[in-house]
Structure formats: C-alpha cells, structure tokens
Design a protein around this motif. Structure first.
Motif, PDB file in Angstrom:
ATOM      1  N   GLU A  50      40.263  19.965  41.107  1.00  0.00           N
ATOM      2  CA  GLU A  50      39.603  21.241  40.796  1.00  0.00           C
ATOM      3  C   GLU A  50      38.367  21.398  41.662  1.00  0.00           C
ATOM      4  N   HIS A  51      37.887  22.632  41.781  1.00  0.00           N
ATOM      5  CA  HIS A  51      36.613  22.886  42.449  1.00  0.00           C
ATOM      6  C   HIS A  51      35.747  23.836  41.618  1.00  0.00           C
ATOM      7  N   GLY A  52      34.438  23.609  41.699  1.00  0.00           N
ATOM      8  CA  GLY A  52      33.455  24.610  41.309  1.00  0.00           C
ATOM      9  C   GLY A  52      32.633  24.860  42.554  1.00  0.00           C
ATOM     10  N   TYR A  56      36.914  27.618  60.988  1.00  0.00           N
ATOM     11  CA  TYR A  56      37.853  27.852  59.880  1.00  0.00           C
ATOM     12  C   TYR A  56      38.557  26.543  59.564  1.00  0.00           C
ATOM     13  N   PHE A  57      39.159  26.470  58.385  1.00  0.00           N
ATOM     14  CA  PHE A  57      40.004  25.318  58.059  1.00  0.00           C
ATOM     15  C   PHE A  57      41.319  25.467  58.795  1.00  0.00           C
ATOM     16  N   PRO A  58      41.860  24.368  59.295  1.00  0.00           N
ATOM     17  CA  PRO A  58      43.114  24.479  60.042  1.00  0.00           C
ATOM     18  C   PRO A  58      44.316  24.796  59.155  1.00  0.00           C
ATOM     19  N   GLY A  92      30.455  21.228  59.097  1.00  0.00           N
ATOM     20  CA  GLY A  92      29.785  20.004  58.647  1.00  0.00           C
ATOM     21  C   GLY A  92      30.008  19.724  57.175  1.00  0.00           C
ATOM     22  N   TRP A  93      29.898  18.448  56.833  1.00  0.00           N
ATOM     23  CA  TRP A  93      29.987  18.003  55.431  1.00  0.00           C
ATOM     24  C   TRP A  93      28.740  17.209  55.095  1.00  0.00           C
ATOM     25  N   GLN A  94      28.171  17.485  53.945  1.00  0.00           N
ATOM     26  CA  GLN A  94      27.132  16.612  53.388  1.00  0.00           C
ATOM     27  C   GLN A  94      27.634  16.103  52.034  1.00  0.00           C
ATOM     28  N   ILE A 147      28.240  19.608  50.340  1.00  0.00           N
ATOM     29  CA  ILE A 147      27.907  20.899  50.941  1.00  0.00           C
ATOM     30  C   ILE A 147      28.715  21.017  52.219  1.00  0.00           C
ATOM     31  N   LEU A 148      29.535  22.065  52.288  1.00  0.00           N
ATOM     32  CA  LEU A 148      30.342  22.326  53.477  1.00  0.00           C
ATOM     33  C   LEU A 148      29.689  23.481  54.215  1.00  0.00           C
ATOM     34  N   SER A 149      29.454  23.289  55.517  1.00  0.00           N
ATOM     35  CA  SER A 149      28.831  24.369  56.278  1.00  0.00           C
ATOM     36  C   SER A 149      29.734  24.781  57.434  1.00  0.00           C
ATOM     37  N   MET A 168      35.561  34.969  53.943  1.00  0.00           N
ATOM     38  CA  MET A 168      36.797  35.360  53.273  1.00  0.00           C
ATOM     39  C   MET A 168      37.436  34.115  52.674  1.00  0.00           C
ATOM     40  N   TYR A 169      37.772  34.193  51.397  1.00  0.00           N
ATOM     41  CA  TYR A 169      38.417  33.078  50.705  1.00  0.00           C
ATOM     42  C   TYR A 169      39.833  33.465  50.314  1.00  0.00           C
ATOM     43  N   LEU A 170      40.787  32.648  50.750  1.00  0.00           N
ATOM     44  CA  LEU A 170      42.153  32.795  50.249  1.00  0.00           C
ATOM     45  C   LEU A 170      42.264  31.959  48.990  1.00  0.00           C
ATOM     46  N   PRO A 179      46.127  27.214  45.982  1.00  0.00           N
ATOM     47  CA  PRO A 179      46.043  27.277  47.447  1.00  0.00           C
ATOM     48  C   PRO A 179      44.716  27.900  47.873  1.00  0.00           C
ATOM     49  N   GLN A 180      44.097  27.347  48.912  1.00  0.00           N
ATOM     50  CA  GLN A 180      42.732  27.773  49.272  1.00  0.00           C
ATOM     51  C   GLN A 180      42.469  27.634  50.766  1.00  0.00           C
ATOM     52  N   LEU A 181      41.725  28.590  51.286  1.00  0.00           N
ATOM     53  CA  LEU A 181      41.323  28.572  52.694  1.00  0.00           C
ATOM     54  C   LEU A 181      40.084  29.447  52.839  1.00  0.00           C
ATOM     55  N   ALA A 188      27.529  28.396  54.041  1.00  0.00           N
ATOM     56  CA  ALA A 188      27.575  27.065  53.423  1.00  0.00           C
ATOM     57  C   ALA A 188      27.843  27.222  51.942  1.00  0.00           C
ATOM     58  N   TYR A 189      28.588  26.247  51.399  1.00  0.00           N
ATOM     59  CA  TYR A 189      28.755  26.234  49.941  1.00  0.00           C
ATOM     60  C   TYR A 189      28.662  24.822  49.380  1.00  0.00           C
ATOM     61  N   LEU A 190      28.203  24.794  48.106  1.00  0.00           N
ATOM     62  CA  LEU A 190      28.133  23.556  47.328  1.00  0.00           C
ATOM     63  C   LEU A 190      29.448  23.448  46.574  1.00  0.00           C
ATOM     64  N   LEU A 191      30.113  22.302  46.696  1.00  0.00           N
ATOM     65  CA  LEU A 191      31.481  22.194  46.184  1.00  0.00           C
ATOM     66  C   LEU A 191      31.649  20.972  45.295  1.00  0.00           C
ATOM     67  N   TYR A 192      31.962  21.221  44.037  1.00  0.00           N
ATOM     68  CA  TYR A 192      32.345  20.141  43.107  1.00  0.00           C
ATOM     69  C   TYR A 192      33.828  19.839  43.285  1.00  0.00           C
ATOM     70  N   LYS A 193      34.182  18.554  43.201  1.00  0.00           N
ATOM     71  CA  LYS A 193      35.589  18.158  43.271  1.00  0.00           C
ATOM     72  C   LYS A 193      35.775  16.921  42.393  1.00  0.00           C
ATOM     73  N   ASP A 194      36.753  16.911  41.508  1.00  0.00           N
ATOM     74  CA  ASP A 194      37.061  15.704  40.730  1.00  0.00           C
ATOM     75  C   ASP A 194      37.904  14.785  41.611  1.00  0.00           C
TER      76      ASP A 194
HETATM   77  O1  UGY Z   1      37.458  18.883  50.049  1.00  0.00           O
HETATM   78  C1  UGY Z   1      38.028  19.923  49.790  1.00  0.00           C
HETATM   79  O2  UGY Z   1      38.921  19.960  48.951  1.00  0.00           O
HETATM   80  C2  UGY Z   1      37.604  21.198  50.523  1.00  0.00           C
HETATM   81  N1  UGY Z   1      38.037  21.181  51.878  1.00  0.00           N
HETATM   82  N2  UGY Z   1      38.079  22.381  49.839  1.00  0.00           N
HETATM   83  C3  UGY Z   1      37.512  23.592  50.000  1.00  0.00           C
HETATM   84  O3  UGY Z   1      36.526  23.736  50.748  1.00  0.00           O
HETATM   85  N3  UGY Z   1      38.039  24.619  49.314  1.00  0.00           N
END
Ligand code: UGY
Ligand code: MN
Length: 264
Positions: free
Chosen positions: A206-208, A196-198, A170-172, A188-190, A217-219, A240-242, A252-258
């Motif tokens: 960027e992300h915080g 998993y991400f495909p 889910g996404w909020q 917020i991604l849950s 597990m985070y790649l 690169p991220q997964l 769940a995590y709170l995710l900043y993105k520009d």
């Molecule tokens: O929106 C995003 O970039 C998100 N899918 N990235 C992430 O969760 N690391």
C-alpha cells in the motif's frame, strides 16, 4: 495559495464551491485534495485540527492525517499506545518529546519515527502555528528482530540516492532502508521535469502519498489524475500506478509503503 484562501468578492461564489471536485474515492485508491478533507477534534489533542486523509474506514491498513496545531496547541498529555508513528513537519516548527530521547525542536521537513509503546508529546513551537503530517499503524513484529528505536532527523540530513540509474530522479529513505526491524518505508521521491517511471507498477504494498512539491499526472488504476503540492493519495495493494511531473518545477512526494513482511 490554498483554494480556501482565494478572496471572494461579495455576491460571488468561490471557484470550485459547487460540484467541481478533484477528490476521488475508489475501492483501491483515493485522491484527497486538501480543501475537501474535513476537520476532527480529538480528546488527546488541544488547539489542534486533525484532517484524516486515510484510515481503515477507507480500506487502508494505516491512518494518515494532517495535524494542524494552533499557537500553544498540541498533545494534551503524552500519548503512548500500541501504534507506531511517523511525523513529518509540513510547516512551522514543533517541540517533540519522545521518551528516552532529549526533547527536540523540528522545523519544516523535520521528521520522527516513534516506535509502538513509546510515549511522545508534540506542541507547536515559538507561539506560532505548525502543521505536521502524521501516520500511524499497528506495528507488525518479525521473528528474530526487535522493534526499532525512535528516530529524529530532517530531510536535509538524508542522502539522495539514484536507485534507477535515471538522471533527475532521486530517492531519500527517511527510515533505514532494508532494516528488517521496520515494517514500513517512508521515502521522498523527487522528479526533475521530463523524468518518469519506466513502467506501470502493480505491487502488493500500500501507499500513502503526500505531494510536497510541484505537480504532475498520476495513473491510478485505469485513470489519469492531475495532482498538486498539498494533495494526498491512498493507493491500495495492487493498484496500478505511474507518475510523471508536469510544469517547469521539480516535483517531490513523501511516500509510505508497507514492506519487509511475509504474507500471512
Ligand atoms: O517504491 C514504490 O513503490 C514507488 N516507486 N511507487 C510510487 O512512487 N508510486
Ligand atoms: Mn509503488
């Protein structure tokens, strides 16, 4: 339980006290487990410990910090500067006053967006301690669009959308999604267990990231890292991220993105 709070018998050494460190700092990402993020005390805050998780010194174009407010603590005087801010209550409750809005009490998972140049003050409520995750950055205006208004809300008010057609993920969007006045998203991604991400993502943004719940597990780049609730991750552009959750509980995590701005 926070590793700092694990009782240690006399003559014993706290687990992880010597050498064991999940923290990583690379040129394009960093992992900050909470126990290693040291304290700052700043002139415009009283009875408050600020733990900077990301800052320009790290390579990030924003700053993010855990703001631990003792009973009776908070901003010494209203703060107003050229930065925009996002505040998310991690624990306890706070009284927030944003210029132009009625004062608000924010409980856990309450959040606020404070536009650049708008005065605000923050204090722990009810004589109890509170913790807030705060992000600040210079606002980047867009031609033809004004600056956004302040927002005060809470996670439970924000619908969970399924952006990928994948059951259990889910996404909020805590800030209005696709609104070009905003130069950032806070989402917020849950993840239910087993999701998993495909694909591995590699993007300009960027992300915080603040782990709110669960573990996984985070790649990051070429390496896998185990992360838990309370951890912070900075991901620089093109890292690169997964992610996939582990264990039986949802994560769940709170995710900043520009977002929403062209390359200059
Ligand atoms: O929106 C995003 O970039 C998100 N899918 N990235 C992430 O969760 N690391
Ligand atoms: Mn991403």
């Amino acid at each position: 339980m926070h590793p700092r709070d694990i009782p240690v018998k006399p003559g014993r050494i706290r687990p992880g006290a010597f050498g064991h460190n999940r923290g990583v700092v690379k040129s394009n990402y960093a992992i900050m487990p909470p126990e290693g993020v040291m304290d700052s005390y700043l002139p415009n805050w009283e009875k408050t410990t600020i733990r900077f998780q990301a800052a320009p010194q790290l390579g990030a174009r924003f700053a993010q910090a855990l703001i631990e407010i003792e009973p009776g603590g908070g901003t010494r005087a209203p703060i107003a500067d050229a930065l925009e801010r996002f505040l998310f209550v991690m624990s306890g409750a706070v009284d927030l006053a944003i210029e132009g809005l009625p004062p608000a009490r924010l409980e856990r998972e309450g959040f606020a967006y404070v536009p650049p140049g708008v005065r605000f003050s923050l204090a722990s409520a009810d004589g109890k301690a509170a913790a807030v995750n705060g992000l600040k950055r210079p606002y980047e205006p867009a031609d033809g669009f004004g600056a956004p208004e302040p927002i005060v809300s809470r996670r439970a008010e924000v619908p969970v959308v399924n952006r990928n057609g994948t059951e259990g993920r889910g996404w909020q969007h805590l800030l209005p999604y696709g609104d070009m006045r905003f130069d950032m998203e806070m989402n917020i991604l849950s993840f239910a267990p087993g999701t998993y991400f495909p694909d591995v993502e590699t993007h300009i943004n960027e992300h915080g990231l603040v782990m709110l719940e669960g573990q996984g597990m985070y790649l990051l780049g070429e390496d896998w890292h185990e992360v838990w609730a309370g951890d912070f991750i900075w991901m620089g552009p093109y890292c690169p991220q997964l992610f996939y959750p582990t264990g039986w509980e949802p994560s769940a995590y709170l995710l900043y993105k520009d977002v929403n701005r062209d390359v200059r």
